[in-house]
Design an enzyme around this catalytic site. Structure first.
Site, short mmCIF file in Angstrom:
data_model
loop_
_atom_site.label_atom_id
_atom_site.label_comp_id
_atom_site.label_asym_id
_atom_site.label_seq_id
_atom_site.Cartn_x
_atom_site.Cartn_y
_atom_site.Cartn_z
N ASP A 28 80.14 -3.68 76.62
CA ASP A 28 81.53 -3.94 77.00
C ASP A 28 81.80 -3.68 78.48
OD1 ASP A 28 81.04 -1.30 76.40
OD2 ASP A 28 82.66 -1.11 74.92
N ASP A 74 77.51 2.15 77.59
CA ASP A 74 78.76 1.56 77.09
C ASP A 74 79.85 1.82 78.14
OD1 ASP A 74 80.06 0.73 74.17
OD2 ASP A 74 81.47 1.85 75.43
N HIS A 102 81.72 7.62 69.81
CA HIS A 102 83.00 8.36 69.90
C HIS A 102 83.19 9.34 68.74
CE1 HIS A 102 84.29 5.94 73.24
NE2 HIS A 102 84.30 4.82 72.55
N HIS A 116 82.78 2.71 77.74
CA HIS A 116 83.59 3.88 77.39
C HIS A 116 82.72 5.14 77.40
CE1 HIS A 116 85.52 0.37 75.39
NE2 HIS A 116 86.62 0.93 75.87
ZN LIG Z 1 82.78 0.81 74.37
#
Ligand SMILES: [Zn+2]
Length: 318
Positions: free
Chosen positions: A250, A163, A126, A165
């Site tokens: 995740d 991931d 991120h 996200h």
């Molecule tokens: Zn994540």
């Protein structure tokens, strides 16, 4: 004897983002303990990460931002944004996390290992050019890609981000670049909100960003169907000279931060199929970075599954 590199350092446990924070040192302790007590351990090439030079961090981040992270840590800690906390050792840990990627790329390019896993914190995908985001300080995987390009002349690096996200920072780093193809599966809607199918790259990089958003509740069967229909053929036709993986765990069904429903074994399947692509196109050269994964049992199990696939692919004795 397998040729799977494993990079870990105690400094990663000294990055403490704050009391009750999900991205906690225990995550890495769980992974490291499980691996070192398993029958995979003897097959790993254990490499001590080097600390990244500031100049390496500057290949992907502004001087001003790097200085902000340094000063915040050196003042004893603080918050870079609402979610991203630092302790006194966080800057040091972040330099080693990025350095681990560089050390691992060197080991793989020099033939000391065929593939590898950087068990690092803080995570990176991120992190943007000039700000921290979503628990991430420096974009470890992007810095590794820059290193592969500048030191080894790599021209076609595929970064697959599984991931849960979307890796906004990584996508933005290479959005206008066709020498890095960023591909991501992620839950949508979910933090950070980027990663729609319409984001396909810009300029020279147009067509070299591929986002595959998934609905909340998507399970293994549907996920693998999409992965095989979209991600695999895109990497196959790109013919990468190196494969990097943002391996967050995740998307597991027991993860507290998201609602995809993958099993621990799904990460074995994913890692096997990525290894197959790496074997076909780039002599098996593949490197994964720890990103998210917040249920310790799910995280530990999923990493073991991925590592089993890596060791088998690199000729281990399993
Ligand atoms: Zn994540």
């Amino acid at each position: 004897m397998g040729k799977t590199a494993y990079l870990f350092d105690q400094i990663f446990l000294q990055h403490e983002p704050g009391f009750g924070h999900p991205e906690r040192p225990e995550r890495l302790m769980a992974i490291h303990t499980a691996l070192s007590e398993s029958n995979i351990w003897k097959d790993l090439v254990v490499i001590k990460p080097k600390k990244a030079d500031i100049s390496a961090i500057e290949t992907n981040h502004s001087k001003k931002y790097i200085e902000e992270v340094r000063l915040t840590a050196e003042s004893g800690g603080g918050y870079m944004d609402m979610d991203t906390g630092l302790s006194a050792k966080s800057f040091e840990a972040a330099l080693f996390a990025a350095g681990a990627g560089i050390s691992a790329c060197d080991a793989i390019m020099q033939g000391k290992a065929q593939n590898g896993f950087c068990a690092v914190r803080p995570p990176g995908h991120h992190a943007e050019y000039d700000y921290a985001s979503g628990f991430c300080l420096f974009n470890n995987i992007a810095i590794a890609a820059r290193h592969l390009i500048s030191k080894y002349g790599c021209e076609r690096i595929a970064i697959f981000d599984w991931d849960v996200h979307h890796g906004n920072g990584t996508q933005h780093s290479f959005e206008e670049d066709d020498s890095v193809f960023y591909l991501s599966t992620h839950q949508m809607p979910l933090f950070p909100g980027t990663g729609s199918e319409r984001e396909i790259g810009r300029g020279k990089g147009k067509g070299f960003t591929l986002n595959v958003p998934m609905d909340p509740g998507t399970g293994e069967e549907q996920y693998l169907k999409e992965f095989r229909k979209k991600i695999v053929p895109a990497i196959d036709s790109y013919k990468p000279d190196f494969i990097l993986i943002s391996s967050g765990f995740d998307a597991h069904k027991n993860d507290p931060l998201a609602s995809l429903k993958l099993e621990s074994r799904t990460f074995y399947t994913l890692a096997c199929e990525m290894a197959e692509l790496a074997g076909k196109h780039c002599g098996g050269k593949m490197l994964a970075f720890l990103e998210g994964g917040y249920n310790l049992t799910a995280l530990e199990e999923s990493v073991m599954h991925m590592m089993k696939a890596f060791v088998e692919a690199s000729g281990g004795s399993l």
